[in-house]
Motif scaffolding. Structure first.
Motif, PDB file in Angstrom:
ATOM      1  N   HIS A 107       0.850  -1.186   0.000  1.00  0.00           N
ATOM      2  CA  HIS A 107       0.000   0.000   0.000  1.00  0.00           C
ATOM      3  C   HIS A 107       0.893   1.246   0.000  1.00  0.00           C
ATOM      4  N   ALA A 108       0.438   2.265  -0.697  1.00  0.00           N
ATOM      5  CA  ALA A 108       1.130   3.557  -0.710  1.00  0.00           C
ATOM      6  C   ALA A 108       0.194   4.594  -0.105  1.00  0.00           C
ATOM      7  N   ILE A 109       0.694   5.359   0.891  1.00  0.00           N
ATOM      8  CA  ILE A 109      -0.071   6.432   1.508  1.00  0.00           C
ATOM      9  C   ILE A 109       0.607   7.750   1.126  1.00  0.00           C
ATOM     10  N   THR A 110      -0.144   8.637   0.497  1.00  0.00           N
ATOM     11  CA  THR A 110       0.400   9.918   0.050  1.00  0.00           C
ATOM     12  C   THR A 110      -0.096  11.033   0.970  1.00  0.00           C
ATOM     13  N   PHE A 111       0.847  11.708   1.647  1.00  0.00           N
ATOM     14  CA  PHE A 111       0.530  12.848   2.499  1.00  0.00           C
ATOM     15  C   PHE A 111       0.887  14.128   1.738  1.00  0.00           C
ATOM     16  N   TYR A 112       0.074  15.167   1.925  1.00  0.00           N
ATOM     17  CA  TYR A 112       0.295  16.422   1.217  1.00  0.00           C
ATOM     18  C   TYR A 112       0.709  17.516   2.205  1.00  0.00           C
ATOM     19  N   GLY A 113       1.591  18.412   1.755  1.00  0.00           N
ATOM     20  CA  GLY A 113       2.045  19.500   2.611  1.00  0.00           C
ATOM     21  C   GLY A 113       2.965  20.437   1.846  1.00  0.00           C
ATOM     22  N   ARG A 114       3.665  21.283   2.598  1.00  0.00           N
ATOM     23  CA  ARG A 114       4.615  22.210   1.990  1.00  0.00           C
ATOM     24  C   ARG A 114       5.975  21.527   1.870  1.00  0.00           C
ATOM     25  N   ASP A 115       6.696  21.848   0.815  1.00  0.00           N
ATOM     26  CA  ASP A 115       8.023  21.281   0.630  1.00  0.00           C
ATOM     27  C   ASP A 115       8.895  21.577   1.851  1.00  0.00           C
ATOM     28  N   GLY A 116       9.565  20.556   2.321  1.00  0.00           N
ATOM     29  CA  GLY A 116      10.418  20.700   3.503  1.00  0.00           C
ATOM     30  C   GLY A 116       9.775  20.198   4.772  1.00  0.00           C
ATOM     31  N   MET A 129      10.178  13.206   4.068  1.00  0.00           N
ATOM     32  CA  MET A 129      10.153  14.623   3.708  1.00  0.00           C
ATOM     33  C   MET A 129       9.152  14.872   2.591  1.00  0.00           C
ATOM     34  N   VAL A 130       8.450  16.019   2.707  1.00  0.00           N
ATOM     35  CA  VAL A 130       7.519  16.440   1.666  1.00  0.00           C
ATOM     36  C   VAL A 130       8.322  17.084   0.540  1.00  0.00           C
ATOM     37  N   VAL A 131       8.242  16.496  -0.645  1.00  0.00           N
ATOM     38  CA  VAL A 131       8.933  17.004  -1.828  1.00  0.00           C
ATOM     39  C   VAL A 131       7.918  17.093  -2.957  1.00  0.00           C
ATOM     40  N   GLY A 132       7.869  18.256  -3.605  1.00  0.00           N
ATOM     41  CA  GLY A 132       6.890  18.432  -4.666  1.00  0.00           C
ATOM     42  C   GLY A 132       5.474  18.441  -4.148  1.00  0.00           C
ATOM     43  N   GLY A 133       5.312  18.841  -2.871  1.00  0.00           N
ATOM     44  CA  GLY A 133       3.976  18.943  -2.292  1.00  0.00           C
ATOM     45  C   GLY A 133       3.440  17.669  -1.684  1.00  0.00           C
ATOM     46  N   LYS A 134       4.239  16.589  -1.691  1.00  0.00           N
ATOM     47  CA  LYS A 134       3.725  15.344  -1.128  1.00  0.00           C
ATOM     48  C   LYS A 134       4.856  14.449  -0.633  1.00  0.00           C
TER      49      LYS A 134
END
Length: 461
Positions: A107-116, A129-134
Motif C-alpha cells: 500500500h502507498a499512503i500519500t501525504f500532502y504539505g509544503r516542501d520541507g 520529507m515532503v517534496v513536490g507537495g507530497k
C-alpha cells in the motif's frame, strides 16, 4: 511541671508543691517533659506530612492540567486539520494498492504539505520529507504482519502521523486506517505462457520469477538454491512420452500465504522414442532452419516434410539433424516418422511460422494492382502487395480480420486482410500501410473480395 495534687503549674526543680504541700517526683517530671517533647515532634511531623501531601496534590493536579492542555492543543490542531481537509484547503492522505519493486503487494499512503515538511509515522518510527507537495509512504503488506508478529490472515492497520514544519510546528494528522489481507507468495511463470503445454521434447526448461528468499518446490524438489538475487530461476523438468505430465510449483515467501500453480506438459505416447531438441524454435525469418533431435538408434527415421537431404546426419546414439525448407509464408509443417519392426510408428509433426524480416518482406511487395488482384488471386497466391488505405470495417466474428479501402478517393476498392502483424488495429477510420501476401478470398457485406495475410503494418496517421 504540673503538681499531681492540685494541678498547679510549677517551676522545674521543686521537691514539694508550695500550694498544697504535695511531694513532687522529679523523674516523673522529666518523663512528662520527654512526652511533651515527643508530642511536639509528632505535631511538627504531622504538619510536614500535610504540607508534603498538599505539594504532591498540587504537582499531580498541575500534571493533569498540563496533560489536558497538551491533549486539548493537539485535539484542536487535529480538529483544525480535519476542518481544512473537509473544506478542501488541505488534501486528505490518499491510499492505494501498489506493486513493490520486488513484486510484492503493498500500500502507498500519500501525504500532502509544503516542501520541507516532515511526516513522522509513529508505527514505523520513520520520517518522510515532503517534496513536490507530497510525501509517499510505501509499505509491503507482508511487513505489517512481520511488525505485528501475527499469523492471522488479515490485519487492521492504523497509522499515527505527525507533520512538522520547517519552523518546528507540529500537527497531529488524522489517523489513517485500512485493512490488509496477508498476501499470497508472488510467482510469475515466464515460460511456459500457458498452463497446458504440448511438447515433443523430453526436457522442458521451466522459467520462474519469485521474491528472493522464498522457498520454491518443483514437483516436491526443493530448488530454492537455484534462485538468483533477482528472483529468477530456471528448472529443467522431464517430459515423458506418456501423454500428460503434471508438474506442481509451490512457493512460500515469509509472511505470505503459500502459492501453488499446476502445469501440464503433454507429450504424445510413443512405442518408439522420437523427440526434437527442447530449444527448437517455432518461428523463422529464413527459408530454412536446422532441426535437431533424437530417435531410438534401432529405428528407421524418415523426414516426410520438405528438407535439404544433403544436410541430414545421424550418429550411432540416434542424435540427428537436418535443414527444414519452407516454401510459403506462414505455417510450414515439419513431420518426422520413426519405424521399427514389431512397434507402432512414432510420428512428430509441428509447424514453423516463416516470415522474412520487414525489410526483406517489404522489398518483395508489389505495387497495388487492384483490378488484376481481384481476378488473378489464384495465380498470385502467396504474392506480397503493399496495401495502403483506410480501415472501413473490423469483422465481429474475427477482430483480427479487417476490410481496407485501397482507393485514393474513397471509391470502395476493398480487400479483406487477416492482420497477423504486431500492430493491433481495433478501430475503423485509421490509415495504414499493410504488407500482405495473397491467401484466397473473403466476404464483406455479401460480396467476395481478395483475401490477404498481413504480416507487417504501419500507421499513416
Amino acid at each position: 511541671m504540673v503538681c499531681p495534687g492540685c494541678g498547679t503549674h510549677l517551676k522545674d526543680g521543686l521537691d514539694v508543691c508550695p500550694e498544697c504541700g504535695t511531694p513532687l517526683d522529679r523523674h516523673a517530671a522529666g518523663e512528662e517533659k520527654k512526652e511533651s517533647g515527643r508530642s511536639e515532634w509528632e505535631h511538627t511531623m504531622t504538619v510536614a506530612m500535610r504540607v508534603l501531601v498538599h505539594i504532591l496534590i498540587w504537582i499531580f493536579s498541575l500534571s493533569i492540567l498540563a496533560f489536558g492542555l497538551y491533549k486539548a492543543y493537539y485535539w484542536y490542531q487535529a480538529y483544525s486539520v480535519q476542518k481544512r481537509y473537509e473544506d478542501g484547503t488541505v488534501k486528505m492522505p490518499e491510499l492505494e494498492v501498489v506493486t513493490m519493486d520486488d513484486g510484492r503487494t503493498g500500500h502507498a499512503i500519500t501525504f500532502y504539505g509544503r516542501d520541507g515538511d516532515m511526516i513522522y509515522i509513529e508505527e514505523l518510527d520513520e520520517r518522510y520529507m515532503v517534496v513536490g507537495g507530497k510525501a509517499v509512504v510505501r509499505v509491503a503488506d507482508a511487513e505489517w504482519f512481520q511488525i505485528a508478529g501475527v499469523s492471522a490472515s488479515s490485519a487492521q492497520i492504523s497509522l499515527t502521523a505527525v507533520q512538522t514544519t520547517e519552523k518546528g510546528e507540529k500537527t497531529l494528522l488524522p489517523i489513517v486506517s485500512f485493512n490488509v489481507e496477508m498476501p499470497v507468495s508472488p510467482l510469475t511463470i515466464i515460460s511456459p505462457t500457458e498452463k497446458y503445454v504440448t511438447t515433443m521434447a523430453s526436457v522442458y526448461d521451466l522459467k520462474l520469477n519469485v521474491v528472493y528468499g522464498s522457498t520454491v518446490l518443483v514437483d516436491g524438489e526443493d530448488v530454492t538454491g537455484m534462485v538468483d538475487r533477482q528472483g529468477n530461476l530456471s528448472v529443467s523438468v522431464a517430459v515423458y512420452p506418456q501423454g500428460e505430465n503434471p508438474v506442481s510449483i509451490l512457493v512460500q515467501t515469509p509472511n505470505h500465504l503459500e502459492t501453488r500453480e499446476d502445469l501440464v506438459f503433454y507429450r504424445q505416447p510413443m512405442d518408439i522414442n522420437l523427440e526434437i531438441a527442447s530449444n527448437t524454435a517455432f518461428t523463422s525469418e529464413r527459408e530454412s532452419m536446422v532441426i535437431r533431435g533424437a530417435v531410438d538408434p534401432t529405428a528407421q527415421l524418415t523426414i516426410e516434410s520438405n528438407y535439404d537431404p544433403s544436410t541430414y546426419s545421424i550418429d550411432e546414439k540416434g542424435n540427428f539433424s537436418f535443414a527444414a525448407l519452407f516454401d510459403h509464408y506462414g505455417d510450414n509443417a515439419v513431420t518426422l516418422r520413426a519405424a521399427k519392426a514389431g512397434s507402432q510408428d512414432s510420428v512428430v509433426s509441428f509447424n514453423v511460422y516463416y516470415v522474412p524480416s520487414i525489410n526483406e518482406y517489404s522489398r518483395k511487395a508489389w505495387k497495388m494492382d487492384y483490378q488484376n488482384l481481384l481476378y488473378c488471386w489464384q495465380e498470385w497466391d502467396g504474392r506480397v502487395f503493399t496495401c495502403r488505405g483506410t480501415i472501413v470495417a473490423i469483422m465481429d466474428d474475427d477482430p483480427d480480420t479487417l476490410v481496407i479501402d485501397v482507393s485514393d478517393d474513397g471509391s470502395g476498392k476493398y480487400l479483406v486482410i487477416k492482420n497477423m502483424s504486431d500492430k493491433k488495429i481495433t478501430e475503423t477510420g485509421g490509415r495504414y500501410v499493410i504488407y500482405a501476401d495473397v491467401s484466397g478470398q473473403g466476404e464483406y457485406e455479401g460480396k467476395t473480395y481478395t483475401r490477404l495475410i498481413g504480416r507487417y503494418a504501419e500507421s499513416l496517421d
